[in-house]
Design an enzyme around this catalytic site. Structure first.
Site, mmCIF file in Angstrom:
data_model
loop_
_atom_site.group_PDB
_atom_site.id
_atom_site.type_symbol
_atom_site.label_atom_id
_atom_site.label_comp_id
_atom_site.label_asym_id
_atom_site.label_seq_id
_atom_site.Cartn_x
_atom_site.Cartn_y
_atom_site.Cartn_z
ATOM 1 N N VAL A 662 -10.468 -83.851 43.456
ATOM 2 C CA VAL A 662 -10.404 -82.842 42.383
ATOM 3 C C VAL A 662 -9.493 -83.283 41.248
ATOM 4 O O VAL A 662 -9.394 -82.589 40.232
ATOM 5 C CB VAL A 662 -9.923 -81.480 42.932
ATOM 6 C CG1 VAL A 662 -10.951 -80.883 43.869
ATOM 7 C CG2 VAL A 662 -8.564 -81.614 43.617
ATOM 8 N N GLY A 663 -8.830 -84.418 41.387
ATOM 9 C CA GLY A 663 -7.977 -84.860 40.303
ATOM 10 C C GLY A 663 -7.331 -86.200 40.598
ATOM 11 O O GLY A 663 -7.246 -86.640 41.743
ATOM 12 N N HIS A 664 -6.913 -86.854 39.506
ATOM 13 C CA HIS A 664 -6.234 -88.138 39.622
ATOM 14 C C HIS A 664 -4.946 -88.079 38.814
ATOM 15 O O HIS A 664 -4.858 -87.398 37.787
ATOM 16 C CB HIS A 664 -7.102 -89.277 39.080
ATOM 17 C CG HIS A 664 -8.349 -89.522 39.865
ATOM 18 N ND1 HIS A 664 -8.375 -90.265 41.018
ATOM 19 C CD2 HIS A 664 -9.626 -89.094 39.659
ATOM 20 C CE1 HIS A 664 -9.618 -90.307 41.486
ATOM 21 N NE2 HIS A 664 -10.393 -89.599 40.677
ATOM 22 N N GLY A 665 -3.952 -88.794 39.275
ATOM 23 C CA GLY A 665 -2.698 -88.894 38.557
ATOM 24 C C GLY A 665 -2.218 -90.321 38.560
ATOM 25 O O GLY A 665 -2.844 -91.215 39.143
ATOM 26 N N VAL A 670 -5.739 -86.411 44.219
ATOM 27 C CA VAL A 670 -5.639 -85.090 44.844
ATOM 28 C C VAL A 670 -7.018 -84.700 45.376
ATOM 29 O O VAL A 670 -8.024 -84.825 44.675
ATOM 30 C CB VAL A 670 -5.129 -84.030 43.853
ATOM 31 C CG1 VAL A 670 -5.042 -82.670 44.522
ATOM 32 C CG2 VAL A 670 -3.762 -84.436 43.301
ATOM 33 N N LYS A 684 -2.358 -84.444 48.474
ATOM 34 C CA LYS A 684 -1.959 -85.407 47.461
ATOM 35 C C LYS A 684 -1.777 -86.761 48.150
ATOM 36 O O LYS A 684 -0.905 -86.929 49.006
ATOM 37 C CB LYS A 684 -0.660 -84.979 46.790
ATOM 38 C CG LYS A 684 -0.208 -85.901 45.655
ATOM 39 C CD LYS A 684 1.210 -85.572 45.196
ATOM 40 C CE LYS A 684 1.277 -84.215 44.535
ATOM 41 N NZ LYS A 684 2.649 -83.979 43.975
ATOM 42 N N ASP A 791 11.797 -80.212 36.025
ATOM 43 C CA ASP A 791 10.523 -80.476 35.337
ATOM 44 C C ASP A 791 9.655 -79.223 35.338
ATOM 45 O O ASP A 791 8.475 -79.269 35.665
ATOM 46 C CB ASP A 791 9.794 -81.637 36.008
ATOM 47 C CG ASP A 791 8.723 -82.248 35.081
ATOM 48 O OD1 ASP A 791 8.777 -81.987 33.866
ATOM 49 O OD2 ASP A 791 7.853 -82.985 35.578
#
Length: 963
Positions: A662-665, A670, A684, A791
């Protein structure tokens, strides 16, 4: 014929002026021409009233314009007109008689208007709150200037010491311009013989207070606060015989307070707070005849508070908290003056509370916590109807609390904790219409908890723990929809736990331990998880709700001999017995059906175990035969769990496939994974650095985490709060690490606000703000060691299915190892541009106030719908500067999210925006704590059950919340 383009443009400009001049046909004179250009440059509703279309333009009658008898423009005052643009060039040439220019509280672009330097006759220049930045030019040419106000801007570079050449100056105000280079005021300022007001607060001034300031005897107002001043307060200041206001707070001054300051007989306000001053308060200062405000809080002052303050007829504010004062408070304090504020907390004061403090009926703040005060609360305080804060905790006060104290109509905090008070909580508490926090823990209070407490509908926190209160918990408590904390432990409560408590959807803490409660634990209370629930050490009986067992919360029900578990699983504590198996229904099932269900469960578990063993054997055989295997399933992980798990690593690892991404960082990927149980989790997957891999193999594997990952794991694994994302477990492997979190179906707040996928109304946004604030307050105030997130930003705030917020991503969090280090832990700069507190420009300290600033930015996002950095804010400006300018100009409505333009909650949104401005104050010490922010948001929020019609009819004050 060749046409000169410049001449042609000039011709068109003249033609345009002839057109707007109307039927008269005459061209406007140079003054009207300039004002017309000014109207074109600055758009705004008030400016639109300047009508140049009529015959014979009478610009001297325009709003904001003043003229002399000859028709010459002498003043331009457009203060708070909500203008945006540049001041057109040539102002002095077009308006030669100009004496007064006031542009404050507007958005003036392009830095200091250079054309003003040619205004040699200008006497008044106000550019405050205009958002100006860049360098300030040499001001020497403005030789007639009397009043110069450049406060609350973003000027940088060298401080304009050229003001010393403008000897006509009477007022200089550069307050709140922290961008200047470090500087020291030159002695040439003594040439300003007529100077009355000198305000240089927060201008990056350094060094000692110059002794030569004592020669500027015309001064009535001297403000040098918020700088880096060191050394002693010079005795020479006692020569300023006309001085009325002296502000030196937020510096690093040391030594004693000079008794010679008692010679300043005109002094009305003195503030020496937040320094390193020692010694006592000179009686000579306290005896000053005009003294209204005496503030010296947060120093190292000792001795007694001079009794002569009780004789004052003028004293309004006495603020001396966080010192080392001893002795008694002046007995006559407030008897002869309209006393308003008493703040003497965190000293060593003894004796009684001053009985006449509210004699004039104007007292709003009694803050005397953490002293050694004795005696009873004066009955007269119960009639002090203007009180907003009443805090007397951590003293040795005794006796019954006057009933009227609980019913103060304007008070938001009543804090009686840690004293020796007796008597009941009276039914009169229903009259406390603005009460948000009722603290009376660790006293000797008795009686019963009155059902009328539900009438105080604004209550957010109730802590009556460790008293002698008996009787049942009123079911009416379930109507306190804003309630965040209900702490009743250590009393003599009996009866059953009301199921109505499950209606408290905002509850974070429910502690009913150490009472005499009986009956079963209502299953419905499990809807409050993962809140802090504690029912231990009562007389409860019956089965423990399964959800409490799954969450690993058996310690919260310990000490109840009558409790049992319905069936034995590895998840349960063997100390709890199995529930008996009566023929009657058990947990909604008959005994026979229960047996069948348990057998079926055992069969399913056994089947799954056999299937898993078969799959493992098949993989081992395949590896032995050289057959390919799944890369995901071939890794071996060491597991660290923080909650009771309903899955194992194989179920997680086997689901790490592309379709679940569902996502990349920058650090990994993820996944959204649906477990066999139907539950969703987020995983993650972080790839390890080469160095970490080497360390991992060198250590024999197991438990080697990257620093940021280790920080996140250790932080999230140790805390429990409904507004902090839940970390189930961590899998550490040779090539990657896996963090398994609860899944947040509504993504993050950044996408919700700026991604265009949906719309959040204000009650939802306010709920998000309160939840985040509660989570941060928990990190800052409720743990053994303070945690600074470092953060906080909207993309690190996740939203569950009900849009309940969860603070996430603790990779750069900082644990402050001692309470004294809360604002002093040095570290590397961390965070995200647009959310960083301004002190990071000159300090790399991890402080709670940095989190407060970042939260303020998020709150501005919620109220405005804008990103922290937007093109419309202009160069070198961000949402903080933009919003602060709007609020300062009284134009908060212009800053609100246009999508909520017709919201019936506009007033609440404006109040939230004001809270955000306080959170983002450039001086860290002036920002509220997160505990205070929770309080202010509760006071500023939409009341539960309030309809749009109610909101439109809202008549309550829009004043700024106060600490």
């Amino acid at each position: 014929m060749v046409i000169n383009p410049c001449s042609f443009r000039a011709f068109l400009w003249c033609l345009a002026l002839l057109v707007v001049a109307g039927d008269g046909g005459a061209a406007l004179d140079s003054q009207a021409t300039y004002l017309s250009r000014m109207k074109q440059e600055f758009a705004g509703p008030v400016m639109a009233r300047w009508d140049f279309s009529a015959t014979g333009v009478e610009y001297c009658k325009f709003q904001g314009i003043a003229c002399d008898v000859s028709g010459n423009v002498t003043a331009i005052d457009v203060t708070s007109w909500r203008l945006s643009g540049r001041l057109p060039a040539g102002v002095c040439e077009a308006l030669p008689a100009l004496r007064d220019v006031r542009l404050g509280y507007n958005d003036i672009r392009g830095g200091f208007p250079a054309g003003l330097l040619n205004c040699t006759s200008l006497e008044v220049l106000n550019l405050s709150f205009t958002g100006m930045s860049g360098a300030v030019p040499d001001l020497s040419p403005m030789r007639a200037l009397r009043m110069l106000d450049m406060s609350n801007n973003y000027f940088s570079g060298a401080f304009p010491t050229s003001i010393a050449n403008v000897t006509t100056l009477e007022v200089i105000n550069f307050n709140e311009n922290p961008g200047f280079d470090i500087w020291r005021p030159p002695e040439s300022l003594t040439a300003l013989r007529s100077l009355r007001v000198l305000i240089l607060s927060t201008t990056s001034m350094r060094g000692g207070i110059p002794a030569w300031l004592g020669n500027m005897t015309s001064l009535t107002d001297l403000e040098l606060s918020g700088n880096f001043l060191t050394g002693r307060i010079p005795l020479s200041l006692a020569r300023l015989s006309n001085l009325q206001l002296l502000e030196l707070y937020y510096n690093e001054l040391e030594g004693g307070v000079p008794a010679e300051l008692g010679n300043l007989t005109q002094l009305t306000d003195i503030d020496l707070s937040e320094n390193r001053l020692t010694g006592g308060i000179p009686e000579s200062i306290c005896a000053l005849p005009r003294l209204r405000v005496l503030q010296m809080y947060t120093n190292g002052l000792t001795g007694s508070i001079p009794a002569v303050l009780g004789k004052s007829t003028q004293l309004r504010i006495l603020s001396l908290y966080r010192n080392q004062f001893t002795g008694e408070l002046p007995g006559d304090l407030g008897r002869y003056s309209g006393f308003n504020v008493l703040e003497v907390s965190e000293n060593h004061l003894t004796g009684p509370l001053p009985p006449y403090a509210c004699a004039k009926g104007q007292l709003q703040y009694i803050l005397v916590l953490s002293n050694l005060l004795t005696g009873a609360i004066p009955e007269s305080y119960a009639a002090c109807r203007q009180l907003l804060r009443f805090r007397v905790s951590n003293n040795h006060l005794e006796g019954d609390v006057p009933a009227g104290i609980f019913a103060l109509p304007h008070a938001s905090i009543i804090d009686l904790s840690y004293n020796h008070f007796t008597g009941p909580v009276p039914a009169a508490v229903a009259g406390a219409s603005n009460l948000t926090s009722l603290f009376a823990s660790n006293n000797r209070m008795s009686g019963v908890l009155p059902p009328e407490i539900a009438g105080a509908v604004g209550l957010v926190k109730i802590d009556l723990s460790n008293n002698q209160i008996g009787g049942p918990i009123p079911e009416a408590v379930g109507r306190l929809s804003r309630l965040n904390q209900l702490s009743l432990q250590g009393n003599r409560l009996n009866g059953s736990i009301p199921a109505t408590l499950a209606e408290l959807r905002n509850l974070n803490v429910l502690n009913l331990s150490n009472n005499a409660l009986a009956g079963e634990i209502p299953e419905s209370l499990c809807t409050l998880l993962p809140n802090s629930l504690d029912f231990s050490n009562n007389n409860l009986s019956g089965p423990v709700p399964l959800q409490l067992i799954k969450e690993g919360l058996l310690e919260s029900v310990a000490g109840n001999p009558g409790l049992c578990v319905a069936f034995r699983l590895n998840l349960t504590d063997p100390a709890l017995p199995l529930c008996p198996k009566p023929a009657s229904r058990i947990r909604g099932l008959t005994g026979s059906v229960w047996i069948v269900a348990v057998c079926a469960l055992v069969c399913v578990v056994a089947t799954l175990a056999l299937a898993r063993r078969w799959l493992l054997r098949a993989r081992q055989d395949a590896e032995h035969d050289g057959l390919p295997t799944s890369p995901a399933s071939s890794s071996s992980y060491d597991v660290t769990s923080f909650h009771k798990l309903s899955f194992d690593q194989h179920e997680i690892v086997e689901a790490l496939i592309d379709k679940n991404i569902v996502g990349h960082g920058g650090s990994g990927t993820v996944y959204k994974i649906e477990l066999n149980s139907g539950e969703l989790v987020a995983v993650k997957k972080l790839w390890m650095s080469r160095r970490s891999k080497q360390e991992h193999h060198g250590s024999g594997g197991g438990g080697c985490l990257d620093r940021e990952l280790r920080t996140e794991v250790e932080t999230l694994g140790s805390i429990r709060h409904k507004n902090i994302v839940k970390l189930y477990c961590c899998y550490s492997g040779a090539d990657s690490n896996l963090l398994v979190y609860e899944y947040m179906p509504n993504g993050n707040l950044w996408d919700a606000l700026h991604g265009g996928w949906g719309f959040l109304d204000w009650p939802t946004r306010h709920r998000v703000a309160v939840g985040v604030a509660q989570g941060l307050a928990y990190l800052h105030h409720d743990l053994l060691f303070t945690i600074v997130h470092r953060d906080i930003k909207s993309s690190n705030i996740l939203l569950d299915a009900d849009f309940e917020p969860k603070v996430a991503d603790f990779g750069i969090a900082k644990v402050l190892q001692a309470r004294g280090d809360r604002d002093a832990s040095t570290t590397t700069i961390a965070g995200t541009y647009g959310y960083l507190a301004p002190e990071y420009a000159y300090s790399s300290k991890a402080t709670t106030k940095c989190d407060v600033y970042s939260f303020g930015v998020v709150l501005m996002e919620l109220a405005t719908g804008k990103k922290p950095i937007e093109p419309e804010f202009g160069d070198t400006r961000d949402i903080v500067q933009w919003v602060s300018g709007k609020v300062a100009a009284g134009a908060e409505g212009d800053a609100l999210d246009k999508g909520l333009a017709w919201s019936p909650f506009k007033e609440e949104m404006v109040q939230a925006l004001r809270v955000a401005v306080r959170c983002t104050c450039s001086i860290p010490g002036l920002r509220p704590t997160m505990a205070d922010v929770v309080q202010m948001l509760a006071e500023a929020g939409p009341a539960a059950g309030r309809t749009a019609k109610d909101a439109n009819n809202n008549k309550h004050s829009s004043g700024e919340p106060k600490l």
